[in-house]
Design a protein around this motif. Structure first.
Motif, PDB file in Angstrom:
ATOM      1  N   ASN A 280       2.907  -6.385   8.356  1.00  0.00           N
ATOM      2  CA  ASN A 280       1.790  -6.854   8.985  1.00  0.00           C
ATOM      3  C   ASN A 280       1.526  -8.568   8.552  1.00  0.00           C
ATOM      4  O   ASN A 280       1.678  -9.102   7.911  1.00  0.00           O
TER       5      ASN A 280
ATOM      6  N   LYS B 221       8.681   6.406  -1.372  1.00  0.00           N
ATOM      7  CA  LYS B 221       7.439   6.417  -0.891  1.00  0.00           C
ATOM      8  C   LYS B 221       6.715   5.278  -1.176  1.00  0.00           C
ATOM      9  O   LYS B 221       6.156   4.555  -0.289  1.00  0.00           O
ATOM     10  N   ARG B 222       6.786   4.638  -2.453  1.00  0.00           N
ATOM     11  CA  ARG B 222       6.140   3.515  -2.855  1.00  0.00           C
ATOM     12  C   ARG B 222       6.732   2.436  -2.171  1.00  0.00           C
ATOM     13  O   ARG B 222       6.103   1.514  -1.588  1.00  0.00           O
ATOM     14  N   GLN B 223       8.178   2.490  -2.016  1.00  0.00           N
ATOM     15  CA  GLN B 223       8.899   1.307  -1.259  1.00  0.00           C
ATOM     16  C   GLN B 223       8.471   1.324   0.393  1.00  0.00           C
ATOM     17  O   GLN B 223       8.367   0.214   0.604  1.00  0.00           O
ATOM     18  N   ALA B 224       8.540   2.378   0.990  1.00  0.00           N
ATOM     19  CA  ALA B 224       8.002   2.520   2.409  1.00  0.00           C
ATOM     20  C   ALA B 224       6.766   1.927   2.457  1.00  0.00           C
ATOM     21  O   ALA B 224       6.586   1.168   3.360  1.00  0.00           O
ATOM     22  N   ARG B 225       5.850   2.360   1.673  1.00  0.00           N
ATOM     23  CA  ARG B 225       4.444   1.786   1.790  1.00  0.00           C
ATOM     24  C   ARG B 225       4.444   0.434   1.640  1.00  0.00           C
ATOM     25  O   ARG B 225       3.579  -0.381   2.239  1.00  0.00           O
ATOM     26  N   SER B 226       5.105  -0.147   0.578  1.00  0.00           N
ATOM     27  CA  SER B 226       4.911  -1.671   0.392  1.00  0.00           C
ATOM     28  C   SER B 226       5.588  -2.181   1.522  1.00  0.00           C
ATOM     29  O   SER B 226       5.288  -3.522   1.850  1.00  0.00           O
ATOM     30  N   ASN B 227       6.739  -1.975   1.972  1.00  0.00           N
ATOM     31  CA  ASN B 227       7.424  -2.628   3.118  1.00  0.00           C
ATOM     32  C   ASN B 227       6.551  -2.490   4.345  1.00  0.00           C
ATOM     33  O   ASN B 227       6.661  -3.659   5.156  1.00  0.00           O
ATOM     34  N   LYS B 228       5.828  -1.520   4.490  1.00  0.00           N
ATOM     35  CA  LYS B 228       4.898  -1.366   5.813  1.00  0.00           C
ATOM     36  C   LYS B 228       3.840  -2.306   5.416  1.00  0.00           C
ATOM     37  O   LYS B 228       3.448  -2.963   6.674  1.00  0.00           O
ATOM     38  N   GLY B 229       3.344  -2.687   4.478  1.00  0.00           N
ATOM     39  CA  GLY B 229       2.308  -3.638   4.170  1.00  0.00           C
ATOM     40  C   GLY B 229       2.936  -5.147   4.225  1.00  0.00           C
ATOM     41  O   GLY B 229       2.238  -5.932   4.845  1.00  0.00           O
TER      42      GLY B 229
ATOM     43  N   LYS C 184       9.306   9.697  -5.081  1.00  0.00           N
ATOM     44  CA  LYS C 184       8.015   8.959  -5.354  1.00  0.00           C
ATOM     45  C   LYS C 184       8.587   7.678  -5.082  1.00  0.00           C
ATOM     46  O   LYS C 184       7.700   6.698  -4.476  1.00  0.00           O
TER      47      LYS C 184
END
Length: 48
Positions: A48, A37-45, A34
Motif C-alpha cells: 500500500n 502468516k506474519r510475512q503475508a501480513r507485512s507484505n500486504k502492508g 505463524k
C-alpha cells in the motif's frame, strides 16, 4: 528452559499419548505457519 521446550512439555502434558519427537514436530510446523502468516501480513502492508 527455553520457551520452545516449555511449549513442548505443555503439549505432552495435555496429550500424554504424544512422544516428544511428535510434539516437537507439531510445534515446529505451527511456528512455520505463524511465520508465513506474519510475512503475508507485512507484505500486504508494504504494497500500500
Amino acid at each position: 528452559m527455553t520457551k520452545f521446550d516449555t511449549r513442548v512439555e505443555e503439549l505432552i502434558a495435555k496429550h500424554p499419548h504424544l512422544t516428544k519427537d511428535e510434539a516437537i514436530k507439531i510445534i515446529t510446523e505451527k511456528n512455520a505457519r505463524k511465520k508465513q502468516k506474519r510475512q503475508a501480513r507485512s507484505n500486504k502492508g508494504d504494497a500500500n
